[in-house]
Motif scaffolding. Structure first.
Motif, PDB file in Angstrom:
ATOM      1  N   GLU A  55       0.753  -1.245   0.268  1.00  0.00           N
ATOM      2  CA  GLU A  55      -0.098   0.008   0.154  1.00  0.00           C
ATOM      3  C   GLU A  55       1.077   1.210  -0.104  1.00  0.00           C
ATOM      4  OE1 GLU A  55      -2.482  -0.399   3.602  1.00  0.00           O
ATOM      5  OE2 GLU A  55      -4.219  -1.893   2.316  1.00  0.00           O
ATOM      6  N   ASP A  56       2.082   0.886   0.556  1.00  0.00           N
ATOM      7  CA  ASP A  56       2.670   2.877   0.867  1.00  0.00           C
ATOM      8  C   ASP A  56       3.472   2.652  -0.708  1.00  0.00           C
ATOM      9  OD1 ASP A  56       2.414   3.049   2.963  1.00  0.00           O
ATOM     10  OD2 ASP A  56       4.243   1.895   4.282  1.00  0.00           O
ATOM     11  N   GLY A  57       3.487   1.608  -1.273  1.00  0.00           N
ATOM     12  CA  GLY A  57       3.927   1.411  -3.183  1.00  0.00           C
ATOM     13  C   GLY A  57       5.369   0.962  -3.342  1.00  0.00           C
ATOM     14  N   GLU A  58       5.602   0.533  -1.914  1.00  0.00           N
ATOM     15  CA  GLU A  58       7.343  -0.366  -1.803  1.00  0.00           C
ATOM     16  C   GLU A  58       7.720  -0.994  -3.256  1.00  0.00           C
ATOM     17  OE1 GLU A  58      10.088   0.672   0.038  1.00  0.00           O
ATOM     18  OE2 GLU A  58       9.109   2.359   0.325  1.00  0.00           O
ATOM     19  N   LEU A  59       6.101  -2.019  -3.824  1.00  0.00           N
ATOM     20  CA  LEU A  59       7.622  -2.759  -5.190  1.00  0.00           C
ATOM     21  C   LEU A  59       6.422  -2.345  -6.424  1.00  0.00           C
ATOM     22  CD1 LEU A  59       6.201  -5.091  -2.552  1.00  0.00           C
ATOM     23  CD2 LEU A  59       6.021  -6.541  -4.319  1.00  0.00           C
ATOM     24  N   GLY A  60       5.619  -1.006  -5.927  1.00  0.00           N
ATOM     25  CA  GLY A  60       5.012  -0.178  -7.212  1.00  0.00           C
ATOM     26  C   GLY A  60       4.340  -0.611  -7.996  1.00  0.00           C
ATOM     27  N   GLU A  61       3.982  -0.899  -8.976  1.00  0.00           N
ATOM     28  CA  GLU A  61       2.866  -1.546 -10.159  1.00  0.00           C
ATOM     29  C   GLU A  61       3.031  -3.064  -9.521  1.00  0.00           C
ATOM     30  OE1 GLU A  61       0.954  -1.801 -13.548  1.00  0.00           O
ATOM     31  OE2 GLU A  61       1.997  -0.207 -13.313  1.00  0.00           O
ATOM     32  N   ILE A  62       1.998  -3.370  -9.316  1.00  0.00           N
ATOM     33  CA  ILE A  62       1.615  -4.678  -9.752  1.00  0.00           C
ATOM     34  C   ILE A  62       1.667  -5.722  -9.760  1.00  0.00           C
ATOM     35  CG2 ILE A  62       1.066  -6.986  -7.669  1.00  0.00           C
ATOM     36  CD1 ILE A  62       2.537  -5.088  -5.946  1.00  0.00           C
ATOM     37  N   THR A  63       2.630  -7.125 -10.683  1.00  0.00           N
ATOM     38  CA  THR A  63       2.643  -7.255 -12.135  1.00  0.00           C
ATOM     39  C   THR A  63       2.578  -9.066 -12.097  1.00  0.00           C
ATOM     40  OG1 THR A  63       4.750  -7.635 -12.085  1.00  0.00           O
ATOM     41  CG2 THR A  63       3.863  -5.208 -12.986  1.00  0.00           C
ATOM     42  N   HIS A  64       3.000  -8.932 -11.332  1.00  0.00           N
ATOM     43  CA  HIS A  64       2.698 -11.390 -10.858  1.00  0.00           C
ATOM     44  C   HIS A  64       2.440 -10.871  -9.431  1.00  0.00           C
ATOM     45  CE1 HIS A  64       6.381 -10.227 -13.844  1.00  0.00           C
ATOM     46  NE2 HIS A  64       6.022 -11.217 -14.368  1.00  0.00           N
ATOM     47  N   TYR A  65       1.660 -12.485  -9.664  1.00  0.00           N
ATOM     48  CA  TYR A  65       0.668 -12.765  -8.452  1.00  0.00           C
ATOM     49  C   TYR A  65       1.424 -14.216  -8.499  1.00  0.00           C
ATOM     50  CZ  TYR A  65      -1.298 -13.788  -3.395  1.00  0.00           C
ATOM     51  OH  TYR A  65      -1.021 -13.793  -2.662  1.00  0.00           O
TER      52      TYR A  65
ATOM     53  N   PHE B  11       2.810 -16.808  -0.691  1.00  0.00           N
ATOM     54  CA  PHE B  11       2.154 -16.103  -1.425  1.00  0.00           C
ATOM     55  C   PHE B  11       3.785 -15.567  -2.301  1.00  0.00           C
ATOM     56  CE2 PHE B  11       1.677 -13.064   1.966  1.00  0.00           C
ATOM     57  CZ  PHE B  11       2.383 -12.343   1.720  1.00  0.00           C
ATOM     58  N   GLU B  12       3.354 -15.056  -3.482  1.00  0.00           N
ATOM     59  CA  GLU B  12       5.001 -15.011  -3.679  1.00  0.00           C
ATOM     60  C   GLU B  12       4.691 -13.646  -4.540  1.00  0.00           C
ATOM     61  OE1 GLU B  12       7.187 -17.120  -5.931  1.00  0.00           O
ATOM     62  OE2 GLU B  12       7.422 -18.686  -4.703  1.00  0.00           O
ATOM     63  N   VAL B  13       4.964 -12.188  -4.504  1.00  0.00           N
ATOM     64  CA  VAL B  13       3.833 -11.179  -5.172  1.00  0.00           C
ATOM     65  C   VAL B  13       5.029 -10.169  -5.743  1.00  0.00           C
ATOM     66  CG1 VAL B  13       4.082  -9.991  -2.677  1.00  0.00           C
ATOM     67  CG2 VAL B  13       2.314  -8.974  -4.839  1.00  0.00           C
ATOM     68  N   SER B  14       5.066  -9.649  -6.547  1.00  0.00           N
ATOM     69  CA  SER B  14       6.544  -8.851  -7.462  1.00  0.00           C
ATOM     70  C   SER B  14       5.649  -8.065  -8.161  1.00  0.00           C
ATOM     71  CB  SER B  14       7.153  -9.974  -9.149  1.00  0.00           C
ATOM     72  OG  SER B  14       7.488 -10.987  -8.135  1.00  0.00           O
ATOM     73  N   GLY B  15       6.645  -5.996  -8.182  1.00  0.00           N
ATOM     74  CA  GLY B  15       5.571  -5.407  -8.933  1.00  0.00           C
ATOM     75  C   GLY B  15       7.063  -4.566  -9.526  1.00  0.00           C
ATOM     76  N   THR B  16       6.769  -3.476 -10.276  1.00  0.00           N
ATOM     77  CA  THR B  16       7.678  -2.956 -10.809  1.00  0.00           C
ATOM     78  C   THR B  16       9.218  -2.610  -9.822  1.00  0.00           C
ATOM     79  OG1 THR B  16       6.971  -0.950 -10.913  1.00  0.00           O
ATOM     80  CG2 THR B  16       6.201  -2.698 -12.245  1.00  0.00           C
ATOM     81  N   ARG B  17       9.229  -2.474  -8.627  1.00  0.00           N
ATOM     82  CA  ARG B  17      10.120  -1.268  -8.272  1.00  0.00           C
ATOM     83  C   ARG B  17      10.369  -2.672  -7.113  1.00  0.00           C
ATOM     84  NH1 ARG B  17       7.737   3.536  -4.961  1.00  0.00           N
ATOM     85  NH2 ARG B  17      10.157   3.297  -3.989  1.00  0.00           N
ATOM     86  N   GLY B  18       9.568  -3.826  -6.899  1.00  0.00           N
ATOM     87  CA  GLY B  18      10.394  -4.643  -5.589  1.00  0.00           C
ATOM     88  C   GLY B  18       9.260  -6.141  -5.387  1.00  0.00           C
ATOM     89  N   ALA B  19       9.560  -6.624  -4.781  1.00  0.00           N
ATOM     90  CA  ALA B  19       9.161  -8.112  -4.180  1.00  0.00           C
ATOM     91  C   ALA B  19       8.865  -8.739  -2.995  1.00  0.00           C
ATOM     92  CB  ALA B  19       9.383  -9.283  -5.452  1.00  0.00           C
TER      93      ALA B  19
ATOM     94  N   GLY C 243      15.689  -0.613  -5.236  1.00  0.00           N
ATOM     95  CA  GLY C 243      16.883   0.640  -4.931  1.00  0.00           C
ATOM     96  C   GLY C 243      17.727  -0.074  -3.774  1.00  0.00           C
ATOM     97  N   THR C 244      17.526  -0.843  -3.084  1.00  0.00           N
ATOM     98  CA  THR C 244      18.482  -1.340  -2.145  1.00  0.00           C
ATOM     99  C   THR C 244      19.907  -0.917  -2.177  1.00  0.00           C
ATOM    100  OG1 THR C 244      16.999  -3.108  -0.980  1.00  0.00           O
ATOM    101  CG2 THR C 244      19.100  -3.405  -0.314  1.00  0.00           C
ATOM    102  N   LYS C 245      20.580  -0.891  -2.014  1.00  0.00           N
ATOM    103  CA  LYS C 245      22.720  -0.976  -1.877  1.00  0.00           C
ATOM    104  C   LYS C 245      22.482  -1.930  -1.105  1.00  0.00           C
ATOM    105  CE  LYS C 245      22.168   4.517  -1.968  1.00  0.00           C
ATOM    106  NZ  LYS C 245      22.627   5.444  -0.881  1.00  0.00           N
ATOM    107  N   GLY C 246      24.003  -1.839  -2.075  1.00  0.00           N
ATOM    108  CA  GLY C 246      24.766  -3.123  -1.314  1.00  0.00           C
ATOM    109  C   GLY C 246      24.223  -4.197  -2.133  1.00  0.00           C
TER     110      GLY C 246
END
Length: 394
Positions: free
Chosen positions: A148-158, A274-282, A299-302
């Motif tokens: 809901e906070d947008g950390e995964l971006g737009e959900i594409t896969h579930y 469950f596994e859920v993927s989006g444009t920015r994360g999973a 966006g994770t560094k390292g």
């Protein structure tokens, strides 16, 4: 300000015992809950079980007639934990008597029975709670917040799956030909039993499902009526509902996914995942590691890869049960959370999830999947109409 809520229990199998313990533990974990349970009366058709459970669990009275629970003047809320074929009758009667109710899934053997229950609850204006408890795991609630906070971006896969082995051995007591495997009494098989959980999780995390394409199978076509002894050839009867279902799903958002369930999969015991993927994360979660959430962020560094988030105080309701990460919560704790949601909703008249409306939405998805299995084509998820009476259908 707290107030007492008179509770009646219908059904004293494992789940009825669990509801009872959840009520008893509620004030320990949620002392501020405004709805304080008073265990008034319990019903089970087995007289000795009803009598002994009332004494052991702290109910004031017991009966073998569930209607005495629903009609009891000091009962305000009813827990419904009987076999599937009684769900509709008990829930509709409870609503008709103006009683709030907490009902286990599936809410009825078939979608139309669930719709009947939903209509009865709406017309009566009662508070409801459905036993879709996996959504209450703190790691899952944290996952929902990240989405809901947008950390995964737009959900594409579930991808959702519930693979279990409880029915894999027809020689065992759980694998014997009980009501669970008979359409008249159990209704649907894994559609109602565990696809309800997988579908609810998908709806909870990724939003409405609009279209499905499904298949189902019975892998163990007959079961022993009574588990035979060593060297015996026991009498067998046919299995009438499905062991396995898989489905392609399309979400209203445009995301695509799969849902798969089985009650005879050797290896997993209770792999509700469950596994859920989006444009920015999973994100990924498995009930067998209930207190861990795997999170990947582009966006994770390292370096790339998932990292594990451990449930800890501050993550949803975890701190009410354990003092630090690494000390796990268990399944029974999820029922305490569910009891709190139910009684708090009664106390402040603010319906919390998962209500019968979520139960109806789940069964509408399942109904579309079942139709797809028969038509061997894509089917739309549509509203299922309630019926005052009706022929039992699959």
């Amino acid at each position: 300000m707290s107030r007492e809520v008179g509770v009646g229990m219908v059904g004293l199998g494992w789940m009825g015992q669990l509801h009872s313990r959840a009520y008893r533990r509620l004030q320990d974990h949620f002392p501020e809950c405004e709805g304080v349970p008073r265990l008034v009366i319990v019903a089970d058709e087995v007289e000795d079980l009803a009598r002994e459970s009332a004494r052991r669990l702290g109910y004031e009275d017991w009966t073998t007639n569930w209607r005495q629970v629903v009609e009891h003047p000091e009962v305000e809320a009813v827990s419904i934990t009987v076999p599937n074929y009684l769900h509709r009758d008990v829930a509709v009667a409870a609503a008709g008597a103006g009683k709030h109710f907490w009902i286990e899934k599936p809410c009825g053997r078939f979608a139309w029975e669930t719709a009947d229950i939903g209509r009865a609850a709406r017309e009566a204006g009662v508070i409801t709670m459905v036993g879709l408890d996996y959504r209450h795991a703190p790691a899952v609630e944290h996952a929902k917040g990240l989405i809901e906070d947008g950390e995964l971006g737009e959900i594409t896969h579930y991808r959702g799956y519930f693979l279990a082995d409880y029915a894999s051995d027809p020689w065992s007591p759980r694998g014997a030909l009980s009501w669970r495997y008979q359409e008249e009494y159990g209704g649907l098989g894994v559609f109602g039993d565990i696809m309800s959980h997988a579908a609810d999780m998908a709806l909870n995390l990724a939003g409405p499902i609009t279209r499905v394409s499904a298949q189902k199978a019975i892998f163990i076509e007959s079961r022993f009526k009574t588990p035979p002894g060593p060297g015996e050839d026991g009498e067998r009867g046919p299995v009438e509902n499905e062991d396995y279902v898989s489905s392609l799903v399309e979400f209203e958002s445009g995301a695509r996914g799969t849902l798969e369930v089985s009650r005879v999969a050797l290896g997993p015991h209770t792999q509700m995942s469950f596994e859920v993927s989006g444009t920015r994360g999973a994100l990924a979660w498995d009930f067998q590691r209930m207190n861990e959430l795997r999170f990947y962020s582009s966006g994770t560094k390292g370096g790339d890869g998932y990292r594990t988030i451990f449930a800890a105080p501050g993550v949803a309701e975890f701190g009410r049960f354990q003092p630090s990460a690494g000390i796990p919560m268990g399944y029974d704790d999820l029922k305490v959370i569910e009891a709190e949601r139910f009684l708090s909703s009664i106390a402040d008249k603010q319906q919390r999830k998962a209500s019968i409306e979520e139960g109806v939405s789940v069964m509408e998805v399942i109904d579309a999947m079942n139709r797809s299995c028969d038509s061997q084509s894509w089917e739309d998820v549509v509203e299922v109409s309630p019926r005052a009476t009706g022929k039992q259908e699959g």
